[in-house]
Design a protein around this motif. Sequence first.
Motif, PDB file in Angstrom:
ATOM      1  N   ALA A 171       0.816  -1.218   0.000  1.00 12.87           N
ATOM      2  CA  ALA A 171       0.000   0.000   0.000  1.00 12.87           C
ATOM      3  C   ALA A 171       0.846   1.262   0.000  1.00 12.87           C
ATOM      4  O   ALA A 171       0.346   2.365  -0.235  1.00 12.87           O
ATOM      5  N   HIS A 172       2.156   1.089   0.220  1.00 12.40           N
ATOM      6  CA  HIS A 172       3.017   2.223   0.518  1.00 12.40           C
ATOM      7  C   HIS A 172       3.092   3.269  -0.595  1.00 12.40           C
ATOM      8  O   HIS A 172       3.190   4.465  -0.339  1.00 12.40           O
ATOM      9  N   LYS A 173       3.020   2.818  -1.855  1.00 12.41           N
ATOM     10  CA  LYS A 173       3.160   3.754  -2.964  1.00 12.41           C
ATOM     11  C   LYS A 173       1.819   4.277  -3.486  1.00 12.41           C
ATOM     12  O   LYS A 173       1.760   4.897  -4.541  1.00 12.41           O
ATOM     13  N   TYR A 174       0.750   4.001  -2.743  1.00 10.64           N
ATOM     14  CA  TYR A 174      -0.557   4.460  -3.204  1.00 10.64           C
ATOM     15  C   TYR A 174      -0.667   5.984  -3.069  1.00 10.64           C
ATOM     16  O   TYR A 174      -0.092   6.580  -2.168  1.00 10.64           O
ATOM     17  N   HIS A 175      -1.385   6.557  -3.968  1.00 12.78           N
ATOM     18  CA  HIS A 175      -1.569   8.006  -3.915  1.00 12.78           C
ATOM     19  C   HIS A 175      -2.952   8.352  -4.476  1.00 12.78           C
ATOM     20  O   HIS A 175      -3.589   7.515  -5.112  1.00 12.78           O
TER      21      HIS A 175
END
Lengths: 175, 145
Positions: A171-175
Amino acid sequence: MRNKRPRSEAAARTCFWPIRLTSKLPDTMVHFTTEEKAAIASLWAKVNVEVVGGESLARLLIVYPWTQRLFDSFGNLYSESAIMGNPKVKAHGRKVLNSFGNAIKHMDDLKGTFEDLSELHCDKLHVDPENFRLLGNMILIVLATHFSKEFTPQMQAAWQKLTNAVANALAHKYH
Amino acid sequence: MLTAEEKSSVTALFGKVKVDEVGGEALGRLLVVYPWTQRFFEHFGDLSTADAVMGNPQVKAHGKKVLESFSEGLKHLDDLKGAFAKLSELHCDKLHVDPENFRLLGNVLVVVLARRFGGEFTPELQASFQKVVTGVANALAHRYH
């Protein structure tokens, strides 16, 4: 050539997450103890990736049927037996669990390891990150059914930590 | 919420459950896997290691109590909110338990059933039980204010 985002931590932190994860783990580097790493590795050595991967994904599609919308191209998902026997489900489950195997080799840098997959799941596949947590829980249940003796409370705790950390990394790179 | 077939398969599997063992195991695993939950049980004595938690007599006794109330809930699958109304008020007004913990305990119970029943815990049974534990968690949260 794909335009890659900068890999610096500062750039990563500028990404705004509209989706709130329900996991209670803090968003810092997850630290696995030596015992946890050893426990995870010892069970992993016994895992048949094709069987466990396929079954985990199948259980996700059966227990949480709305997830089937992410796999419209997989053909027959109309019954439990169709899902369990579907060759595309098995193949994709194996692929997902192989990436877990990769996670186990890089437990000290899960965010870096899953960076590309995170971007893919956000930008191309549009998958709600809640589904990563659900799939992680399915993996635990399949491990519990296959390894009743080995799946002690400590083993469950270590694997729950791993699946939560992988879900967070995805989920870390979600924007 | 559950079809007639789902109700009967859930009841059939649960009929084989050793309530005093499974309750203790589920509560114990909750305290080990999600250590912050130990804050609700500080008066239980030694919870310092996984082995201490799993062997703790108060954990086993309370786990048994929790699972007995879950068993009772299975007899009222069409009115879980009614069945758990008093317990919901208790957990909100007196015990001050975050309802997220009901969901976590439900998930741990599903893992314990998976471990004990292995292949017998089919995906269909898992789906039915997941609906039940979610229903119970929601019912326990229903009276919160």
